[in-house]
Write an enzyme that holds these catalytic residues in place. Structure first.
Site, mmCIF file in Angstrom:
data_model
loop_
_atom_site.group_PDB
_atom_site.id
_atom_site.type_symbol
_atom_site.label_atom_id
_atom_site.label_comp_id
_atom_site.label_asym_id
_atom_site.label_seq_id
_atom_site.Cartn_x
_atom_site.Cartn_y
_atom_site.Cartn_z
ATOM 1 N N ASN A 46 -38.677 -18.571 143.427
ATOM 2 C CA ASN A 46 -37.619 -17.603 143.192
ATOM 3 C C ASN A 46 -36.266 -18.319 143.155
ATOM 4 O O ASN A 46 -36.042 -19.318 143.831
ATOM 5 C CB ASN A 46 -37.635 -16.454 144.205
ATOM 6 C CG ASN A 46 -37.585 -16.853 145.658
ATOM 7 O OD1 ASN A 46 -38.121 -17.876 146.070
ATOM 8 N ND2 ASN A 46 -36.947 -16.018 146.457
ATOM 9 N N VAL A 47 -35.392 -17.795 142.300
ATOM 10 C CA VAL A 47 -34.059 -18.362 142.095
ATOM 11 C C VAL A 47 -33.061 -17.218 142.131
ATOM 12 O O VAL A 47 -33.070 -16.352 141.255
ATOM 13 C CB VAL A 47 -33.966 -19.108 140.733
ATOM 14 C CG1 VAL A 47 -32.564 -19.652 140.518
ATOM 15 C CG2 VAL A 47 -35.013 -20.214 140.643
ATOM 16 N N GLU A 59 -43.056 -15.525 140.490
ATOM 17 C CA GLU A 59 -44.111 -15.217 139.534
ATOM 18 C C GLU A 59 -43.584 -15.295 138.105
ATOM 19 O O GLU A 59 -44.256 -15.827 137.212
ATOM 20 C CB GLU A 59 -44.678 -13.816 139.788
ATOM 21 C CG GLU A 59 -45.258 -13.619 141.167
ATOM 22 C CD GLU A 59 -44.267 -13.105 142.208
ATOM 23 O OE1 GLU A 59 -44.715 -12.426 143.144
ATOM 24 O OE2 GLU A 59 -43.050 -13.390 142.089
#
Length: 136
Positions: A46-47, A59
Protein backbone atom coordinates in the site's frame (compact mmCIF):
# COMPACT_ATOMS: atom_id res chain seq x y z
CA UNK A 1 7.72 -26.78 -6.43
CA UNK A 2 5.39 -28.19 -3.77
CA UNK A 3 2.23 -26.32 -2.82
CA UNK A 4 3.58 -25.83 0.73
CA UNK A 5 6.87 -24.38 -0.55
CA UNK A 6 4.99 -22.20 -3.06
CA UNK A 7 2.71 -20.92 -0.28
CA UNK A 8 5.72 -20.16 1.94
CA UNK A 9 7.37 -18.26 -0.93
CA UNK A 10 4.23 -16.20 -1.55
CA UNK A 11 3.86 -15.37 2.14
CA UNK A 12 7.49 -14.19 2.21
CA UNK A 13 6.92 -12.14 -0.95
CA UNK A 14 3.87 -10.51 0.66
CA UNK A 15 5.79 -9.86 3.92
CA UNK A 16 8.62 -8.25 1.98
CA UNK A 17 6.17 -6.06 0.09
CA UNK A 18 4.45 -5.10 3.36
CA UNK A 19 7.80 -4.02 4.82
CA UNK A 20 8.16 -1.51 1.98
CA UNK A 21 4.70 0.05 2.32
CA UNK A 22 4.59 3.85 2.30
CA UNK A 23 2.19 4.62 5.16
CA UNK A 24 3.17 7.91 6.87
CA UNK A 25 -0.47 8.71 7.78
CA UNK A 26 -2.18 5.50 8.89
CA UNK A 27 1.00 3.58 9.76
CA UNK A 28 -0.93 0.47 8.62
CA UNK A 29 1.26 -1.64 6.35
CA UNK A 30 -0.27 -4.14 3.94
CA UNK A 31 1.42 -6.42 1.43
CA UNK A 32 0.04 -8.64 -1.30
CA UNK A 33 1.47 -11.38 -3.49
CA UNK A 34 -0.16 -12.99 -6.51
CA UNK A 35 0.41 -16.36 -8.13
CA UNK A 36 -0.92 -16.39 -11.68
CA UNK A 37 -2.33 -19.40 -13.50
CA UNK A 38 0.90 -19.52 -15.53
CA UNK A 39 2.99 -19.75 -12.33
CA UNK A 40 4.40 -16.22 -12.15
CA UNK A 41 4.62 -14.19 -8.91
CA UNK A 42 3.82 -10.49 -8.42
CA UNK A 43 3.68 -8.34 -5.31
CA UNK A 44 2.54 -4.93 -4.14
CA UNK A 45 2.35 -2.74 -1.06
CA UNK A 46 0.00 0.00 0.00
CA UNK A 47 1.10 3.54 -0.84
CA UNK A 48 -0.57 6.46 0.93
CA UNK A 49 -0.83 10.03 -0.30
CA UNK A 50 -1.20 13.39 1.46
CA UNK A 51 -4.38 13.89 -0.59
CA UNK A 52 -6.01 11.21 1.56
CA UNK A 53 -7.62 8.81 0.52
CA UNK A 54 -5.90 8.91 -2.87
CA UNK A 55 -3.52 6.09 -1.96
CA UNK A 56 -3.16 2.69 -3.56
CA UNK A 57 -3.88 -0.63 -1.89
CA UNK A 58 -1.35 -3.47 -1.89
CA UNK A 59 -3.66 -5.70 -3.92
CA UNK A 60 -4.09 -3.01 -6.59
CA UNK A 61 -0.30 -2.59 -6.85
CA UNK A 62 0.24 -6.32 -7.29
CA UNK A 63 -2.53 -6.52 -9.89
CA UNK A 64 -1.08 -3.56 -11.81
CA UNK A 65 2.34 -5.26 -11.87
CA UNK A 66 0.73 -8.48 -13.08
CA UNK A 67 -1.17 -6.74 -15.89
CA UNK A 68 1.92 -4.75 -16.91
CA UNK A 69 3.67 -8.08 -17.48
CA UNK A 70 0.81 -9.34 -19.68
CA UNK A 71 -0.80 -11.67 -17.13
CA UNK A 72 -4.56 -11.57 -16.49
CA UNK A 73 -5.46 -14.65 -14.41
CA UNK A 74 -4.99 -14.78 -10.63
CA UNK A 75 -4.74 -18.32 -9.25
CA UNK A 76 -4.00 -17.31 -5.63
CA UNK A 77 -3.55 -14.02 -3.85
CA UNK A 78 -1.98 -13.59 -0.41
CA UNK A 79 -2.78 -10.47 1.63
CA UNK A 80 -0.88 -9.71 4.84
CA UNK A 81 -1.14 -7.08 7.54
CA UNK A 82 -0.53 -6.61 11.27
CA UNK A 83 -3.02 -6.89 14.10
CA UNK A 84 -5.44 -9.28 15.73
CA UNK A 85 -8.22 -8.79 13.17
CA UNK A 86 -8.05 -10.37 9.72
CA UNK A 87 -6.69 -7.91 7.14
CA UNK A 88 -8.98 -8.65 4.22
CA UNK A 89 -9.13 -6.80 0.89
CA UNK A 90 -11.27 -3.65 0.93
CA UNK A 91 -14.43 -3.54 -1.19
CA UNK A 92 -12.67 -1.91 -4.14
CA UNK A 93 -9.88 -4.48 -4.09
CA UNK A 94 -12.37 -7.33 -3.89
CA UNK A 95 -13.79 -6.10 -7.18
CA UNK A 96 -10.29 -5.62 -8.65
CA UNK A 97 -9.36 -9.18 -7.67
CA UNK A 98 -12.67 -10.41 -9.13
CA UNK A 99 -11.85 -8.87 -12.51
CA UNK A 100 -8.89 -11.25 -12.88
CA UNK A 101 -10.29 -14.28 -11.02
CA UNK A 102 -12.10 -17.50 -11.76
CA UNK A 103 -14.23 -19.76 -9.60
CA UNK A 104 -11.10 -21.53 -8.33
CA UNK A 105 -9.18 -18.38 -7.32
CA UNK A 106 -8.26 -18.51 -3.64
CA UNK A 107 -7.66 -15.53 -1.36
CA UNK A 108 -5.30 -16.23 1.55
CA UNK A 109 -5.49 -13.81 4.49
CA UNK A 110 -2.18 -13.82 6.37
CA UNK A 111 -0.59 -12.55 9.55
CA UNK A 112 2.85 -12.91 11.09
CA UNK A 113 2.22 -16.61 11.75
CA UNK A 114 1.25 -17.36 8.13
CA UNK A 115 -2.12 -18.04 6.51
CA UNK A 116 -4.94 -17.29 8.94
CA UNK A 117 -7.93 -17.85 6.63
CA UNK A 118 -8.46 -18.93 3.04
CA UNK A 119 -11.54 -17.92 1.08
CA UNK A 120 -12.77 -18.60 -2.42
CA UNK A 121 -13.59 -15.62 -4.61
CA UNK A 122 -17.30 -16.44 -4.17
CA UNK A 123 -16.97 -16.36 -0.37
CA UNK A 124 -15.04 -13.07 -0.48
CA UNK A 125 -17.44 -11.36 -2.86
CA UNK A 126 -20.70 -13.31 -3.22
CA UNK A 127 -23.03 -12.63 -6.14
CA UNK A 128 -20.31 -10.52 -7.76
CA UNK A 129 -20.47 -8.63 -11.02
CA UNK A 130 -17.71 -9.56 -13.43
CA UNK A 131 -16.63 -9.44 -17.07
CA UNK A 132 -19.03 -12.23 -18.05
CA UNK A 133 -21.96 -10.04 -16.99
CA UNK A 134 -21.11 -7.67 -19.85
CA UNK A 135 -21.04 -10.35 -22.55
CA UNK A 136 -24.11 -10.39 -24.76
Amino acid sequence: MSNVKQSENLIELAKNAMSKAYVPYSHFQVGAAILTKSGKFYSGCNVENAAYPEGTCAEAGAIASMVLDGETQIKDIYVIGHGDALVTPCGGCRQKIREFSSADTMIHICGAQGVRKTLSMEALLPFSFGPENLKQ
